[in-house]
Each structure stands twice: as structure tokens, then as C-alpha cells.
Scaffold this motif. Structure first.
Motif, PDB file in Angstrom:
ATOM      1  N   ASP A  55      10.429  -6.233 -10.356  1.00 44.02           N
ATOM      2  CA  ASP A  55      11.685  -6.748 -10.916  1.00 44.02           C
ATOM      3  C   ASP A  55      12.566  -5.645 -11.491  1.00 44.02           C
ATOM      4  O   ASP A  55      13.733  -5.887 -11.799  1.00 44.02           O
ATOM      5  N   ASP A  56      12.022  -4.440 -11.653  1.00 47.68           N
ATOM      6  CA  ASP A  56      12.819  -3.309 -12.128  1.00 47.68           C
ATOM      7  C   ASP A  56      13.743  -2.779 -11.038  1.00 47.68           C
ATOM      8  O   ASP A  56      14.656  -2.015 -11.319  1.00 47.68           O
ATOM      9  N   TYR A  57      13.499  -3.195  -9.817  1.00 43.88           N
ATOM     10  CA  TYR A  57      14.351  -2.796  -8.690  1.00 43.88           C
ATOM     11  C   TYR A  57      15.453  -3.820  -8.469  1.00 43.88           C
ATOM     12  O   TYR A  57      15.212  -5.023  -8.526  1.00 43.88           O
ATOM     13  N   ASP A  58      16.658  -3.314  -8.218  1.00 40.82           N
ATOM     14  CA  ASP A  58      17.783  -4.182  -7.884  1.00 40.82           C
ATOM     15  C   ASP A  58      17.648  -4.656  -6.439  1.00 40.82           C
ATOM     16  O   ASP A  58      17.768  -5.828  -6.142  1.00 40.82           O
ATOM     17  N   GLN A  59      17.416  -3.714  -5.547  1.00 46.81           N
ATOM     18  CA  GLN A  59      17.109  -3.988  -4.141  1.00 46.81           C
ATOM     19  C   GLN A  59      15.847  -3.220  -3.829  1.00 46.81           C
ATOM     20  O   GLN A  59      15.737  -2.036  -4.156  1.00 46.81           O
ATOM     21  N   VAL A  60      14.886  -3.875  -3.178  1.00 50.81           N
ATOM     22  CA  VAL A  60      13.599  -3.223  -2.964  1.00 50.81           C
ATOM     23  C   VAL A  60      13.026  -3.569  -1.601  1.00 50.81           C
ATOM     24  O   VAL A  60      13.182  -4.672  -1.106  1.00 50.81           O
ATOM     25  N   GLU A  61      12.408  -2.584  -1.033  1.00 52.76           N
ATOM     26  CA  GLU A  61      11.653  -2.715   0.198  1.00 52.76           C
ATOM     27  C   GLU A  61      10.185  -2.631  -0.218  1.00 52.76           C
ATOM     28  O   GLU A  61       9.775  -1.669  -0.866  1.00 52.76           O
ATOM     29  N   LYS A  62       9.399  -3.634   0.107  1.00 51.79           N
ATOM     30  CA  LYS A  62       7.992  -3.687  -0.297  1.00 51.79           C
ATOM     31  C   LYS A  62       7.137  -3.592   0.958  1.00 51.79           C
ATOM     32  O   LYS A  62       7.224  -4.446   1.839  1.00 51.79           O
ATOM     33  N   VAL A  63       6.309  -2.540   1.048  1.00 50.83           N
ATOM     34  CA  VAL A  63       5.518  -2.285   2.242  1.00 50.83           C
ATOM     35  C   VAL A  63       4.116  -1.837   1.842  1.00 50.83           C
ATOM     36  O   VAL A  63       3.944  -1.114   0.862  1.00 50.83           O
ATOM     37  N   SER A  64       3.119  -2.248   2.623  1.00 53.62           N
ATOM     38  CA  SER A  64       1.732  -1.824   2.402  1.00 53.62           C
ATOM     39  C   SER A  64       1.283  -0.910   3.535  1.00 53.62           C
ATOM     40  O   SER A  64       1.668  -1.117   4.686  1.00 53.62           O
ATOM     41  N   PHE A  65       0.441   0.052   3.180  1.00 53.10           N
ATOM     42  CA  PHE A  65      -0.066   1.024   4.148  1.00 53.10           C
ATOM     43  C   PHE A  65      -1.561   1.196   3.959  1.00 53.10           C
ATOM     44  O   PHE A  65      -2.069   1.035   2.862  1.00 53.10           O
ATOM     45  N   ARG A  66      -2.248   1.598   5.020  1.00 52.85           N
ATOM     46  CA  ARG A  66      -3.681   1.862   4.959  1.00 52.85           C
ATOM     47  C   ARG A  66      -3.982   3.308   4.586  1.00 52.85           C
ATOM     48  O   ARG A  66      -5.053   3.619   4.092  1.00 52.85           O
ATOM     49  N   SER A  67      -3.043   4.221   4.851  1.00 55.90           N
ATOM     50  CA  SER A  67      -3.313   5.637   4.586  1.00 55.90           C
ATOM     51  C   SER A  67      -2.032   6.353   4.190  1.00 55.90           C
ATOM     52  O   SER A  67      -0.927   5.886   4.468  1.00 55.90           O
ATOM     53  N   TRP A  68      -2.190   7.514   3.545  1.00 50.59           N
ATOM     54  CA  TRP A  68      -1.034   8.311   3.138  1.00 50.59           C
ATOM     55  C   TRP A  68      -0.181   8.745   4.330  1.00 50.59           C
ATOM     56  O   TRP A  68       1.048   8.665   4.251  1.00 50.59           O
ATOM     57  N   PRO A  69      -0.767   9.198   5.446  1.00 50.10           N
ATOM     58  CA  PRO A  69       0.078   9.582   6.583  1.00 50.10           C
ATOM     59  C   PRO A  69       0.985   8.454   7.070  1.00 50.10           C
ATOM     60  O   PRO A  69       2.107   8.698   7.524  1.00 50.10           O
ATOM     61  N   ASP A  70       0.526   7.221   6.945  1.00 45.38           N
ATOM     62  CA  ASP A  70       1.374   6.078   7.322  1.00 45.38           C
ATOM     63  C   ASP A  70       2.598   5.978   6.413  1.00 45.38           C
ATOM     64  O   ASP A  70       3.689   5.635   6.856  1.00 45.38           O
ATOM     65  N   VAL A  71       2.398   6.273   5.130  1.00 46.75           N
ATOM     66  CA  VAL A  71       3.514   6.260   4.171  1.00 46.75           C
ATOM     67  C   VAL A  71       4.544   7.303   4.579  1.00 46.75           C
ATOM     68  O   VAL A  71       5.744   7.011   4.662  1.00 46.75           O
ATOM     69  N   TRP A  72       4.088   8.537   4.819  1.00 56.63           N
ATOM     70  CA  TRP A  72       5.014   9.636   5.146  1.00 56.63           C
ATOM     71  C   TRP A  72       5.785   9.330   6.430  1.00 56.63           C
ATOM     72  O   TRP A  72       6.984   9.566   6.497  1.00 56.63           O
ATOM     73  N   GLU A  73       5.099   8.784   7.426  1.00 55.74           N
ATOM     74  CA  GLU A  73       5.760   8.471   8.697  1.00 55.74           C
ATOM     75  C   GLU A  73       6.810   7.378   8.523  1.00 55.74           C
ATOM     76  O   GLU A  73       7.916   7.477   9.042  1.00 55.74           O
ATOM     77  N   TYR A  74       6.486   6.342   7.775  1.00 58.75           N
ATOM     78  CA  TYR A  74       7.402   5.216   7.602  1.00 58.75           C
ATOM     79  C   TYR A  74       8.705   5.628   6.913  1.00 58.75           C
ATOM     80  O   TYR A  74       9.784   5.219   7.314  1.00 58.75           O
TER      81      TYR A  74
END
Length: 98
Positions: A55-74
Motif C-alpha cells: 500500500d506504500d506504492y501508488d502504482q505497483v507491479e507485483k511479481v514472484s521469481f524462483r531465482s535472482w537471475p530471473d529478477v535481473w532478466e525481468y
């Protein structure tokens, strides 16, 4: 993904509407990483990572990842590049080899 914890970064300067571009990552072993990215409300600008709520975000994208490399790629090649570099360095310190 061995330890639970949160990392949060935001731009140093607000956008024209007073919000801040920000990323919050929460490592939730064994489920992976939850990412919130978007514009953080000015009232939350000084909160610590563990205190940030969606709720601290005005507009937010919420995404789940299995690994750190997936985060960096996304998030690569998007408006979050500068923040992503900061977060990536922090993750490398906190979770070496993951």
C-alpha cells in the motif's frame, strides 16, 4: 535462496507527482523472491525495507521469481536499470553465490 530478508531502493529525487521510482525485493525461501516495483508514495520515502507494504506504492507491479537471475532478466532494460544495479550489488553481498 537460503535466508529470508528484504531489500528496498528508491530514486533519490521524486518524480513530478511527488512519488519515487522504487523496487522492494523480499527473499522468501524456499518459495523465491517477491518483487514490488513502481512508484512509491512520498509518505513512505524514508521507510526501511522491512517496513514497506504494498500500500506504500501508488502504482505497483507485483511479481514472484524462483531465482535472482530471473529478477535481473525481468527488470533489465526498463526504467528500473539504475535501481536494479544497486539492488543487484546488495544481493551479491547478502546472498553470495545464489
Amino acid at each position: 535462496m537460503l535466508r529470508k530478508g528484504s531489500i528496498h531502493v528508491r530514486d533519490a529525487h521524486p518524480l513530478a507527482d511527488g512519488t519515487y521510482l522504487a523496487i522492494t525485493l523480499t527473499n522468501r525461501p524456499p518459495r523465491g523472491v517477491m518483487a514490488w516495483a513502481g512508484t512509491l508514495r512520498a509518505a513512505a520515502a524514508d521507510k526501511q525495507a522491512a517496513d514497506i507494504a504494498i500500500d506504500d506504492y501508488d502504482q505497483v507491479e507485483k511479481v514472484s521469481f524462483r531465482s535472482w537471475p530471473d529478477v535481473w532478466e525481468y527488470f533489465s532494460g526498463r526504467q528500473y536499470d539504475e535501481l536494479l544495479a544497486i539492488v543487484h550489488a546488495e544481493v551479491d553481498k547478502l546472498y553470495p553465490g545464489e
